[in-house]
Design an enzyme around this catalytic site. Structure first.
Site, PDB file in Angstrom:
ATOM      1  N   HIS A   1      -2.439  -2.864  -8.771  1.00  0.00           N
ATOM      2  CA  HIS A   1      -3.663  -2.159  -8.374  1.00  0.00           C
ATOM      3  C   HIS A   1      -4.068  -1.092  -9.373  1.00  0.00           C
ATOM      4  O   HIS A   1      -3.253  -0.409  -9.978  1.00  0.00           O
ATOM      5  CB  HIS A   1      -3.569  -1.617  -6.940  1.00  0.00           C
ATOM      6  CG  HIS A   1      -2.544  -0.548  -6.725  1.00  0.00           C
ATOM      7  ND1 HIS A   1      -2.827   0.784  -6.873  1.00  0.00           N
ATOM      8  CD2 HIS A   1      -1.246  -0.619  -6.346  1.00  0.00           C
ATOM      9  CE1 HIS A   1      -1.742   1.494  -6.583  1.00  0.00           C
ATOM     10  NE2 HIS A   1      -0.773   0.674  -6.267  1.00  0.00           N
TER      11      HIS A   1
ATOM     12  N   ASP B   1       2.277   4.449 -10.692  1.00  0.00           N
ATOM     13  CA  ASP B   1       1.724   3.777  -9.501  1.00  0.00           C
ATOM     14  C   ASP B   1       0.193   3.728  -9.611  1.00  0.00           C
ATOM     15  O   ASP B   1      -0.461   4.655  -9.178  1.00  0.00           O
ATOM     16  CB  ASP B   1       2.173   4.530  -8.249  1.00  0.00           C
ATOM     17  CG  ASP B   1       1.641   3.907  -6.974  1.00  0.00           C
ATOM     18  OD1 ASP B   1       1.154   2.767  -7.025  1.00  0.00           O
ATOM     19  OD2 ASP B   1       1.690   4.569  -5.927  1.00  0.00           O
TER      20      ASP B   1
ATOM     21  N   GLU C   1      -5.926  -0.463  -3.341  1.00  0.00           N
ATOM     22  CA  GLU C   1      -4.666  -0.637  -2.614  1.00  0.00           C
ATOM     23  C   GLU C   1      -4.383   0.602  -1.790  1.00  0.00           C
ATOM     24  O   GLU C   1      -3.981   0.527  -0.639  1.00  0.00           O
ATOM     25  CB  GLU C   1      -3.508  -0.887  -3.589  1.00  0.00           C
ATOM     26  CG  GLU C   1      -2.211  -1.334  -2.913  1.00  0.00           C
ATOM     27  CD  GLU C   1      -1.285  -0.198  -2.509  1.00  0.00           C
ATOM     28  OE1 GLU C   1      -0.333  -0.443  -1.774  1.00  0.00           O
ATOM     29  OE2 GLU C   1      -1.517   0.953  -2.917  1.00  0.00           O
ATOM     30  N   GLU C   2      -4.617   1.751  -2.388  1.00  0.00           N
ATOM     31  CA  GLU C   2      -4.211   3.009  -1.751  1.00  0.00           C
ATOM     32  C   GLU C   2      -5.080   3.342  -0.537  1.00  0.00           C
ATOM     33  O   GLU C   2      -4.714   4.172   0.282  1.00  0.00           O
ATOM     34  CB  GLU C   2      -4.257   4.152  -2.773  1.00  0.00           C
ATOM     35  CG  GLU C   2      -3.395   3.922  -4.013  1.00  0.00           C
ATOM     36  CD  GLU C   2      -1.898   4.036  -3.756  1.00  0.00           C
ATOM     37  OE1 GLU C   2      -1.494   4.171  -2.596  1.00  0.00           O
ATOM     38  OE2 GLU C   2      -1.142   3.969  -4.749  1.00  0.00           O
TER      39      GLU C   2
ATOM     40  N   GLU D   1       4.570  -3.291  -8.408  1.00  0.00           N
ATOM     41  CA  GLU D   1       4.300  -1.966  -7.854  1.00  0.00           C
ATOM     42  C   GLU D   1       5.203  -0.909  -8.472  1.00  0.00           C
ATOM     43  O   GLU D   1       6.132  -1.216  -9.202  1.00  0.00           O
ATOM     44  CB  GLU D   1       4.546  -1.989  -6.328  1.00  0.00           C
ATOM     45  CG  GLU D   1       3.275  -2.178  -5.523  1.00  0.00           C
ATOM     46  CD  GLU D   1       2.357  -0.959  -5.546  1.00  0.00           C
ATOM     47  OE1 GLU D   1       2.664   0.044  -6.224  1.00  0.00           O
ATOM     48  OE2 GLU D   1       1.312  -1.016  -4.866  1.00  0.00           O
TER      49      GLU D   1
ATOM     50  N   HIS E   1       3.226   9.344  -5.758  1.00  0.00           N
ATOM     51  CA  HIS E   1       2.046   9.958  -5.145  1.00  0.00           C
ATOM     52  C   HIS E   1       1.983  11.478  -5.379  1.00  0.00           C
ATOM     53  O   HIS E   1       1.516  12.222  -4.519  1.00  0.00           O
ATOM     54  CB  HIS E   1       1.975   9.640  -3.645  1.00  0.00           C
ATOM     55  CG  HIS E   1       1.647   8.189  -3.403  1.00  0.00           C
ATOM     56  ND1 HIS E   1       1.508   7.648  -2.155  1.00  0.00           N
ATOM     57  CD2 HIS E   1       1.427   7.171  -4.267  1.00  0.00           C
ATOM     58  CE1 HIS E   1       1.224   6.355  -2.268  1.00  0.00           C
ATOM     59  NE2 HIS E   1       1.181   6.045  -3.533  1.00  0.00           N
TER      60      HIS E   1
HETATM   61 ZN    ZN Z   1       1.025   1.510  -5.578  1.00  0.00          ZN
END
Ligand code: ZN
Ligand code: NAG
Length: 909
Positions: free
Chosen positions: A165, A177, A212-213, A239, A312
């Site tokens: 993503h 990520d 995706e998030e 991922e 994140h």
């Molecule tokens: Zn991710």
């Protein structure tokens, strides 16, 4: 040899000396397994090798990640940067197509075709998570798709999908990520099309999914609407939840795909990880879920997992990605694609997966750098044979030479083995409770993945030792026999339940068996004295220590950082203490026999050991109590919302955290003192007219007390983070706003407004006879992203799915859209009270709404404050820039705050 010396040799070495003799294994094996665990290949810089063949270049992958995460920035779905990321990638993909066509032109016999799509679409899906029901509605989100095939219809009939993503979530630039995986896909495509002899028998579809998030909207859009989605037979999902180490295969859903995985150059995955993940304890999921649910296909889910502290977080940047990570992941991915796209017999054909697939019944693990796999039925036979062999060996080496006689003596010893395990759990967990509740120092081990072993290892041993007190009659050989029997029995029983993780017990039992058999043959065990040799331990311990230590590294790497985001009430210390004692049991199955070796009927030795271990346990407790759980690279997560309620005109600061570390309340009070002021209705406060900030500083004595909020699904304050919000224990602080402030958000619907938030009902038809009302709720949200509505109603029908719950209840619907798209809607039929009802409001619904200011997110929108953007900063951004600097300074950079400007309200419709 003098008789003196030979007598000394016959004497058994004492406890300490035995440990010294075994130390090469006790220390060497965990070090060796760490070296294997953390091995990464040398990163390559050049695009071509010495033979001028294309090769994976880590430099190029990281450059993609750098452009996305630094030049473009925080690519949260709905933001301007999110759109920029998509445009940039579309340019890359167009270049790939041009390159590809040039290559084919030069070698016309090459069967290669490159096609590209820029998919746009809207839709909705139900997305339950953390036990809560939730719906997603999305508008104009995009995916970018590249298909490499041999250009024929048959070549395109079956394909393997590779997914990563492009977007990043709210507080993160997402270099790992998942920008690194976007780079891996681009680099893999380059190597494939530049490899002259590569002609795919089956097509490869690369999905660069751009949402995706926002809860997997992009993969849902592809799976349900893309014209080539139906050709997909298998998925490789790439991922990242960390920035270091080898990517872990944590889900493999068919035998065929496990077989394919066995061909990667550096496999890293076990059926145990698969079992743990599918138990749901990790509370996370990936796009893989959408492909499973909507395409019904099998696949491999792989992710970078080590150093998940930055997952994140704003420090998920290229500089923090370990060298070699991208090289490793990309080379493994390339190998998988080469395999899956080529014809049989070099690999199982993905065409065979057309009729669906069967759940894997395969045991697999990597051990000593090799990948091992065998079927469940094979496992059952092997484990049964081992159990049988164990019984035979036990009988052959027991004092009584009958099976019944040998086994009959093992009751007590088996109980000792079982109690040792329980004892170690109790020991470690007692210290966890002491740390958390008695000393008020939870999470003391947080800043280092492996440190918890130092705190919980000694009490685990102590607990196990204490449990052995009643068993002073058990001999060493009996204890050894009992351990062997218990381990081989567990292996078979667990495998009979079709749980592949039984392999751990099998491998341990097999080593115990081998160690005993070898030393028995060498005549080194004494049946008469019921003792085994130190060499028995040396031989038997190698594999258990290897398994135990590598399981410790991996589980602690996954779970320790996770404790920083599982909520304040989760028993984090007990979770980690239990993990330490379980991996300890795995690594030292011969603990009980070893203790029995030095046991005497008066428990003298055991008593001494218990005293020593008590002291050894106390020291780390003292040291850890003085530690701060956090530091600048292992930060605490703090969530901050600055919300303007346009229904009431009130402004609030909401703060919460997701870990159990102490001190958060004080932190909130300090923030209140520094940044709050009496509520704007307070008459004593004169308007602060010459302040550039709209927040007047509070004078002592008038600081509002932060209010602790009990979260439930009816509280809309934290709906942008619902249902994760149910795990939060947030505080709320009123903010003072200048009296001259005119809200740009509270407007009624008019054309050409840049900001606003309005919900209207259209096509509103009330059927009093039928007791229903049908309407379309239209949410107009210019300048806002990630809007959420929550309302109570008895929904009979809607366009979100076919089965709204048949009752009056709360519903949550979240939205995500492409930048600039500012309306969405849902169609509803709801039940209303009978016409006799005297309530004129009957049939109305109360809709709570909240959304994020597209230009109100910090640090994602730092450029606005710095004047590098045409936009003028709003109240939220102004507050956040000072608040964030204050937090960094006050906490010594131990906190990563996610700062979101929100607009909320409630409307009766
Ligand atoms: Zn991710
Ligand atoms: C906004 O204010 C209304 C009216 O008091 C309240 O019902 C609603 O929950 C508030 N919304 C938020 C998100 O604070």
């Amino acid at each position: 040899m003098t008789s003196n010396a030979s007598r000394r040799l016959e004497r058994k070495p004492g406890f300490v000396f035995s440990l010294i003799l075994l130390s090469p294994i006790l220390i060497g094996v965990p070090l060796y397994s760490y070296q294997q665990h953390s091995y990464l290949p040398e990163p390559l810089h050049e695009l071509y090798n010495a033979e001028r063949k294309p090769q994976i270049s880590e430099t190029r992958i990281l450059e993609v990640s750098r452009i996305l995460s630094e030049d473009i920035g925080f690519r949260t779905p709905g933001t301007y940067e999110h759109a920029l990321g998509e445009d940039w990638l579309w340019d890359q993909v167009k270049n790939i197509k041009d390159e590809c066509e040039k290559i084919v032109e030069k070698s016309p016999h090459r069967h290669l075709e490159c096609e590209i799509w820029r998919q746009k679409g809207s839709g909705s899906h139900r997305f339950d998570m953390m036990g809560a029901r939730l719906y997603k509605s999305y508008v104009d989100l995009g995916n970018i798709v590249v298909r490499l095939s041999n250009g024929t219809d048959t070549g395109k009939e079956h394909s393997v999908l590779v997914n990563a993503h492009l977007d990043s979530t709210l507080p993160t630039p997402g270099a790992a990520d998942d920008a690194i995986c976007v780079g891996i896909m681009l680099e893999t495509i380059r190597v494939l099309i530049e490899s002259e002899d590569w002609q795919p028998k089956y097509a490869v579809v690369f999905l660069f999914n751009n949402a995706e998030e926002s809860l997997q909207d992009g993969s849902h859009l592809f799976s349900t609407q893309h014209e080539i989605a139906h050709t997909v037979r298998a998925v490789l999902n790439l991922e990242a939840a960390g920035t270091r180490g080898r990517e872990l295969l944590f889900q493999a859903t068919s035998k065929e795909m496990i077989e394919a995985y066995s061909h990667v150059p550096r496999p890293f995955g076990t059926v145990v990880a698969n079992d743990v993940f599918s138990s749901g304890i990790i509370l996370s999921d990936t796009d893989f879920r959408q492909f499973q649910q909507y395409l019904g296909v099998t696949g491999l889910d792989m992710a970078i997992v080590e150093n998940s502290y930055l997952y994140h977080m704003r420090k998920d940047v290229v500089d923090n990605i370990q060298p070699g990570v991208a090289q490793n992941f990309a080379e493994n991915t390339l190998a998988l694609i080469l395999h899956l796209s080529s014809p049989p017999p070099t690999s199982p054909s993905i065409a065979t997966l057309t009729g669906g697939f069967t759940k894997p019944a395969t045991v697999y693990f990597s051990l000593f750098g090799k990948f091992w796999m065998y079927s469940f039925s094979m496992a059952k036979i092997m484990y049964a044979v081992l159990l049988l062999d164990a019984v035979v060996l036990i009988t052959a080496t027991a004092r009584s030479h009958s099976i019944v006689g040998a086994l009959a003596t093992l009751g007590q010893p088996a109980l000792a083995v079982l109690l040792a395990f329980i004892g170690s759990l109790v020991g470690a967990n007692s210290v966890a409770l002491v740390m958390r509740y008695l000393l008020g120092k939870p999470l003391s081990w947080f800043s280092n993945e492996y440190l918890a072993m130092v705190l919980y290892g000694p009490p685990a041993i102590l607990g196990a030792l204490i449990s052995q007190y009643p068993f002073n009659q058990v001999t060493e050989l009996q204890a050894y026999h009992a351990t062997l029997l218990v381990q081989s029995f567990l292996a078979l029983v667990i495998q009979l339940l079709d749980v592949g993780s039984a392999a751990l017990f099998f491998l341990n039992a097999a080593s115990l068996w081998a160690g005993l058999a070898v030393t028995a043959i060498l005549g080194m065990i004494s049946v008469r004295n019921e003792r085994v040799s130190l060499l028995t331990y040396a031989v038997s311990s190698f594999i258990p220590l290897y398994l135990g230590s590598s399981s410790a590294y991996l589980t602690l790497e996954v779970f320790v950082p996770l404790t920083g985001r599982i909520g304040a009430d989760a028993p984090a210390d007990n979770l980690i203490a239990s993990i330490v004692s379980v991996v300890g049991m795995l690594g030292f199955p011969l603990f009980v026999p070893f203790v029995c070796r030095f046991q005497s009927s008066d428990n003298r030795m055991l008593g001494k050991l218990i005293v020593v271990m008590t002291l050894v346990t106390a020291v780390p407790i003292a040291v850890f109590s003085a530690r701060s759980p956090f530091d600048p690279m292992h930060q605490k997560r703090v969530y901050v919302l600055r919300t303007e309620n346009i229904t009431t005109g009130e402004h609030h600061l909401h703060l919460s955290t997701s870990d159990s570390a102490p001190g958060f309340e004080q932190f909130v009070y300090a923030v209140a003192k520094e940044f709050s002021a009496p509520p704007m209705t307070a008459p004593s406060e004169p308007a602060d007219t010459n302040s550039t900030s709209d927040i007047a500083s509070a004078t002592v004595g008038e600081i509002p007390i932060p209010e602790l909020i009990m979260m439930d699904r009816y509280n809309a304050d934290w709906d942008p983070m619902f249902p994760f919000s149910l795990f939060l224990k947030p505080y709320k602080i009123p903010l003072h706003v200048d009296t001259t402030y005119v809200s740009p958000w509270s407007t009624t619907l008019e054309e050409n407004r840049k900001y606003g938030f309005t919900i209207t009902a259209v096509d509103d038809v009330i059927d009093l006879e039928g007791g229903t009302r049908s309407l379309k709720l239209v949410i107009w949200h210019p300048g806002m992203i990630w809007t959420v509505i929550a309302f109570d109603a008895h929904v009979l029908k809607w366009n979100l799915d076919d089965e709204p719950p048949n009752e009056y209840t709360r519903h949550h619907v979240k939205e995500a859209s492409y930048y600039g798209s500012d309306t969405w809607s849902i169609e509803l039929v709801i039940k209303i009270p009978p016409p006799s009802s005297s309530d004129p409001e009957a049939g109305k619904i109360t809709v709570n709404f909240i959304g994020l200011e597209e230009e109100g997110m910090w640090p994602g929108k730092r450029a606005i404050i710095e004047g590098k953007s045409a936009s003028t900063p709003g109240l939220a951004l102004k507050l956040f820039s000072t608040l964030d600097a204050w937090i960094t300074k006050e906490t010594g950079d131990q906190v990563d705050a996610l700062l979101l400007g929100c607009v909320a309200g409630v409307q009766r419709i």
